[in-house]
Design an enzyme around this catalytic site. Structure first.
Site, PDB file in Angstrom:
ATOM      1  N   GLY A 176       0.904  -1.167  -0.053  1.00  0.00           N
ATOM      2  CA  GLY A 176       0.045   0.036   0.180  1.00  0.00           C
ATOM      3  C   GLY A 176       0.929   1.156   0.082  1.00  0.00           C
ATOM      4  CG  ASN A 177      -0.279   4.602  -1.715  1.00  0.00           C
ATOM      5  OD1 ASN A 177      -0.785   5.483  -0.864  1.00  0.00           O
ATOM      6  ND2 ASN A 177      -0.627   4.155  -2.778  1.00  0.00           N
ATOM      7  NE  ARG A 178       3.934   7.926   5.454  1.00  0.00           N
ATOM      8  CZ  ARG A 178       5.102   8.227   5.908  1.00  0.00           C
ATOM      9  NH1 ARG A 178       6.103   8.094   5.743  1.00  0.00           N
ATOM     10  NH2 ARG A 178       4.959   9.238   6.845  1.00  0.00           N
ATOM     11  CB  ALA A 226      -1.770   7.723  -3.688  1.00  0.00           C
TER      12      ALA A 226
END
Ligand code: C5P
Length: 223
Positions: A29-31, A97
């Site tokens: 995943g990402n932030r 994102a």
């Protein structure tokens, strides 16, 4: 009755991160918190737009006035939802994102440790959602985001041209701005030039962004 600048305009917004599953319990995943995209959705609805929000996994309530929310998890799912909705949209704002890569295969069972042996994950590239929407015959007015840690304007200008966008909102990530932060600052770039919206909370920034998008949209497509 809403007579805001986007009254009756169909606005599609993608927001949040994507999660790319590795096995039944793990993912890449990402932030991204989704807050910027959700603030943009709230501002568009307040401006009178008919908003469809395609959302990756986030812990946020659907903003008031948003007509429809479609929840997705992976980049491929976001791609499918956005491409279906884009054909019936006037404006597409890509604030998600999106993970650039996904594991090549998803393990059926939870992966086990390998007694100290290194583990290699093979990754496959995800499709570029914005580029695919830009390639549609009648593509909506396109707004992209560019979150960078350096050379913000140079990378953003390059993305505007490469992805054939009408506008790009560029921001510097880090130093209390951008991902997971309350505040953000944006540089808006279109073919005419650029303008900086100084640091403020994401709600105010989203309202300013929507005002600029509405002005450009109507200038390009007089109704
Ligand atoms: O990841 P990148 O900096 O290239 O993202 C720029 C813009 O392209 C963003 O608006 C993002 O939502 C969009 N994007 C996309 N599909 C991808 C990667 C990025 O639509 N696979």
């Amino acid at each position: 009755f809403n007579d805001g600048p986007l009254r009756g305009v169909r606005v599609l917004i993608s927001a949040g991160p994507t999660f790319e599953d590795i096995d039944p319990v793990r993912y890449l995943g990402n932030r991204s918190s989704g807050r910027m995209g959700y603030a943009v959705a709230a501002a568009a609805a307040a401006a009178g737009a008919e908003v469809c929000l395609v959302s990756g996994p986030v812990c946020l309530d659907t903003p008031a006035g948003v007509a429809r929310r479609i929840d997705v998890r992976s980049a491929q799912q976001m791609y499918d939802a956005v491409l279906t909705e884009a054909r019936a949209s006037d404006i597409y704002i890509a604030a998600a994102a999106v993970g650039d890569y996904r594991p090549k295969g998803v393990a059926e069972h939870k992966m086990k440790k390998r007694d100290g042996a290194p583990l290699t994950l093979e990754l496959a590239e995800n499709p570029d959602i914005l580029a695919a929407v830009a390639a549609l015959d009648a593509s909506p007015f396109l707004v992209g985001f560019a979150a960078e840690t350096r050379d913000v304007e140079t990378y953003a200008r390059d993305k505007l041209e490469r992805k054939k966008l009408d506008m790009i909102a560029a921001n510097q990530v880090g130093g209390g701005l951008g991902f997971e932060a309350e505040d953000n600052a944006l540089t808006l770039i279109d073919r005419q030039g650029s303008e900086t919206l100084p640091r403020c909370d994401k709600r105010e920034l989203a309202q300013a962004l929507i005002a600029r998008i509405a002005a450009q949209f109507h200038a390009q497509r007089p109704s």
